[in-house]
Design a protein around this motif. Sequence first.
Motif, PDB file in Angstrom:
ATOM      1  N   SER A   9       0.819  -1.205   0.000  1.00 13.53           N
ATOM      2  CA  SER A   9       0.000   0.000   0.000  1.00 13.53           C
ATOM      3  C   SER A   9       0.849   1.249   0.000  1.00 13.53           C
ATOM      4  O   SER A   9       0.353   2.339  -0.023  1.00 13.53           O
ATOM      5  CB  SER A   9      -0.926  -0.003   1.216  1.00 13.53           C
ATOM      6  OG  SER A   9      -0.132   0.127   2.384  1.00 13.53           O
ATOM      7  N   ASP A  27      -4.610   6.775   0.992  1.00 16.25           N
ATOM      8  CA  ASP A  27      -4.137   5.671   0.162  1.00 16.25           C
ATOM      9  C   ASP A  27      -4.753   4.366   0.621  1.00 16.25           C
ATOM     10  O   ASP A  27      -5.263   3.572  -0.169  1.00 16.25           O
ATOM     11  CB  ASP A  27      -2.599   5.545   0.254  1.00 16.25           C
ATOM     12  CG  ASP A  27      -1.894   6.607  -0.557  1.00 16.25           C
ATOM     13  OD1 ASP A  27      -0.669   6.754  -0.406  1.00 16.25           O
ATOM     14  OD2 ASP A  27      -2.573   7.293  -1.353  1.00 16.25           O
ATOM     15  N   ARG A  28      -4.678   4.170   1.925  1.00 22.21           N
ATOM     16  CA  ARG A  28      -5.186   2.909   2.487  1.00 22.21           C
ATOM     17  C   ARG A  28      -6.664   2.753   2.183  1.00 22.21           C
ATOM     18  O   ARG A  28      -7.135   1.672   1.828  1.00 22.21           O
ATOM     19  CB  ARG A  28      -4.957   2.906   3.995  1.00 22.21           C
ATOM     20  CG  ARG A  28      -4.271   1.664   4.522  1.00 22.21           C
ATOM     21  CD  ARG A  28      -4.448   1.551   6.009  1.00 22.21           C
ATOM     22  NE  ARG A  28      -3.655   2.572   6.707  1.00 22.21           N
ATOM     23  CZ  ARG A  28      -2.603   2.282   7.462  1.00 22.21           C
ATOM     24  NH1 ARG A  28      -2.209   1.050   7.595  1.00 22.21           N
ATOM     25  NH2 ARG A  28      -1.956   3.243   8.085  1.00 22.21           N
ATOM     26  N   LEU A  31      -7.201   1.847  -1.391  1.00 23.19           N
ATOM     27  CA  LEU A  31      -6.861   0.456  -1.681  1.00 23.19           C
ATOM     28  C   LEU A  31      -7.906  -0.501  -1.146  1.00 23.19           C
ATOM     29  O   LEU A  31      -8.249  -1.488  -1.789  1.00 23.19           O
ATOM     30  CB  LEU A  31      -5.491   0.116  -1.094  1.00 23.19           C
ATOM     31  CG  LEU A  31      -4.309   0.784  -1.785  1.00 23.19           C
ATOM     32  CD1 LEU A  31      -3.022   0.444  -1.061  1.00 23.19           C
ATOM     33  CD2 LEU A  31      -4.219   0.356  -3.238  1.00 23.19           C
ATOM     34  N   VAL A  36      -7.983  -3.934  -3.469  1.00 20.44           N
ATOM     35  CA  VAL A  36      -6.678  -4.288  -4.029  1.00 20.44           C
ATOM     36  C   VAL A  36      -6.042  -5.445  -3.272  1.00 20.44           C
ATOM     37  O   VAL A  36      -5.440  -6.344  -3.869  1.00 20.44           O
ATOM     38  CB  VAL A  36      -5.751  -3.052  -4.021  1.00 20.44           C
ATOM     39  CG1 VAL A  36      -4.339  -3.442  -4.404  1.00 20.44           C
ATOM     40  CG2 VAL A  36      -6.274  -2.016  -4.991  1.00 20.44           C
TER      41      VAL A  36
ATOM     42  N   VAL B  31       1.542  -0.951  -7.253  1.00 21.17           N
ATOM     43  CA  VAL B  31       0.645  -0.301  -6.297  1.00 21.17           C
ATOM     44  C   VAL B  31       1.065   1.144  -6.050  1.00 21.17           C
ATOM     45  O   VAL B  31       0.230   2.048  -5.970  1.00 21.17           O
ATOM     46  CB  VAL B  31       0.603  -1.091  -4.971  1.00 21.17           C
ATOM     47  CG1 VAL B  31      -0.153  -0.325  -3.911  1.00 21.17           C
ATOM     48  CG2 VAL B  31      -0.038  -2.443  -5.189  1.00 21.17           C
ATOM     49  N   LEU B  35      -1.256   4.351  -6.728  1.00 24.04           N
ATOM     50  CA  LEU B  35      -1.630   5.332  -5.715  1.00 24.04           C
ATOM     51  C   LEU B  35      -1.319   6.748  -6.167  1.00 24.04           C
ATOM     52  O   LEU B  35      -2.004   7.694  -5.793  1.00 24.04           O
ATOM     53  CB  LEU B  35      -0.916   5.024  -4.395  1.00 24.04           C
ATOM     54  CG  LEU B  35      -1.470   3.807  -3.667  1.00 24.04           C
ATOM     55  CD1 LEU B  35      -0.605   3.455  -2.476  1.00 24.04           C
ATOM     56  CD2 LEU B  35      -2.896   4.055  -3.224  1.00 24.04           C
ATOM     57  N   LYS B  38      -4.415   7.712  -8.138  1.00 21.05           N
ATOM     58  CA  LYS B  38      -5.619   7.019  -7.689  1.00 21.05           C
ATOM     59  C   LYS B  38      -6.908   7.732  -8.058  1.00 21.05           C
ATOM     60  O   LYS B  38      -7.946   7.112  -8.170  1.00 21.05           O
ATOM     61  CB  LYS B  38      -5.570   6.747  -6.189  1.00 21.05           C
ATOM     62  CG  LYS B  38      -5.479   7.971  -5.301  1.00 21.05           C
ATOM     63  CD  LYS B  38      -5.486   7.476  -3.843  1.00 21.05           C
ATOM     64  CE  LYS B  38      -5.537   8.609  -2.871  1.00 21.05           C
ATOM     65  NZ  LYS B  38      -4.220   9.219  -2.634  1.00 21.05           N
TER      66      LYS B  38
END
Lengths: 328, 316
Positions: A9, A27-28, A31, A36, B31, B35, B38
């Motif tokens: 992540s 971000d978390r 995800l 994800v 990833v 991000l 995103k």
Amino acid sequence: MADKEKRRSGVNPPGMPAGKATKSDSDREFLSQAGVGDLLRGAILKMVEARSDDPIGFLADHFCNLASVTAAGSGGCGDEEQVNTGTVSAGAQEQQRLNRALWHLRLAHHSQRSAFSNNVRVAYDLLNFTGPQTCAGEFSEGPDGPCTVSPAGGGGVRGGLYTQTLQCLCSEGGVPASTSAPLLRRLHCHDHEAVPYDVFRHGVLTCAVFSDYIRQAQRLYAEVCCPGEGTASRALCLAVLGTLKEALETSQGSDTNYCANANTKVNSCPEANVKAIRYLEASAKISPCKLAQAMAGAQTQGPGGNMDAKEFENAAAELFITRVKVVS
Amino acid sequence: RKSRMNRLNPTVPADQYLADSNVLFYLNDAVIQLLEHKEEYNQFGVIRYFAEYFSSVKNSNHVLFREFNYIQATPHNRASFIRVFWKCYRQIGKSGDLLSMLEYRSLLQLLCPDFPVVLVQSAARIAVMDDTIDCLMSFSDFLYAFQLQFYYQEFLDCVLVIYQDLLAGKSPNTVIVPTSTSIEQIPSVSTEENNKEERPQDGVEPSTLVECIDALCDRFKHSHPPRSCMREILNQTDRISYYSFLMSLAKQEAINQTIGVLPNCTSIPSSNSSSSAVGGLKEVQKKASPRRNIHHRRRMEVESDGSTEETDSSEN
């Protein structure tokens, strides 16, 4: 798995300054919302199970399959496709719209001008989300230049969606990605851009014509190719390409003539018309006798060696693409 | 030592399989990139994103314009980058232009903005077989030297250390089983060499070098060229200098095939200003002569047809 999760992540370890913490939180959240973690875990498990000799290739295929499964719309039927998690999210909806738009675009060949124009209009409205979907059925044969019902909130098709539409059109039309890439580079719009109708139509029409053109080129190659061998003589191919080029060039001067005679019923967008005409004239130029002439000339002189199908296709594509205006 | 993926070897534990494939590295990078953008993605788009990311890795399209840390992170990335470099600039090979080290560096930086000059310098030294690298190089010479340097970077660094130790007459750092022959040889190296500067273009005893390299490969974690290729080169001569060894490696077709991204060494025209050396190796008894700007020695071809040995006088 925990530390992998963290690494994946891109999260900063605890103790980072507050600014960074906010970013890592969002971000978390992103995800986890996008699922994800599960997605990647599933992929890794499958990969380790399969122990393929080409792990990267395996993953590429895995994700591609997954993407096409979840994207599989049902054309124009309009039934809702459920995504893995069971909820229809905005993304899935977008894909459904794209599929329906493509279905509409496939209905009529671009040479059937008014039908094709209508379909382009419908497709555009489908993709222009906050636009007037309710108006979709109201269009009949008529000028579709300035729209009488202007979209309420939709400022245009999202650039990424537009580009995706073009890509699908080319690949469905039988054009390999490598051949269509230079064309798409000229036509594509950035994701953040809102594509107006004119540009959308221009792009769609160009891709449709291009697909036909490439198929025609492929057929031509098959004509000059020696059966049994996989390749054709370079001289012959160059002769054919020359004819194609000539055909593309001849209709350059026909714009003004055509516009002067424009029937009001017909689509008022001149550029699109020119393209359609150009194509028709090109086909005429590539009539059997013209081709035979070129070939007869080529037999006696010209470079030696052979040209394979791909090279021929690329060369033909280039002839077309250099004439395409770059979308700015 | 990189182990090959092997379907027939089911006993490769999952951890090792994952590690060897560098998959976690790619997932991590994927990833992070995701991000950074995103806002553009929703749940469905994410699947497509990973599909595209891994497709581009598979097709070696993923390294273009990426930062140096990324492109050097895995052997596959390095090989992909070498291939991209070749594809972008092979016209130079066809036109036969000669470029300087800095010009090659600029070309590299167009593809990777932070590509370090140190690496380019090292590659140039191999191509030119000298420390002074202010002369021009053909695309072919630079390309294959660059491939060797970039792909086997860590290995070459170790070999250089070994080489310099040998030159200095020291027992090399790598532990080798002292046999009577090697002990005898090391003093003899120092006797001959102690009046000369320790420069990589001076020579050492190949058999000693072979032993040291073998020992290195035994414990080496990164990629290294196949041992058979290295032994083959070292067995062909009495004396070997660092750069001539490397240049021979660079032009070995077997090594080129191992990496697997560039065409046959001989298919790209190289500038030819003098005759080829025998068996691919240069006799080293002298210090390097000052380089001329345009002339540059024709580098070895492993399958040599000429048998004339290059002497110093033919160089100038």
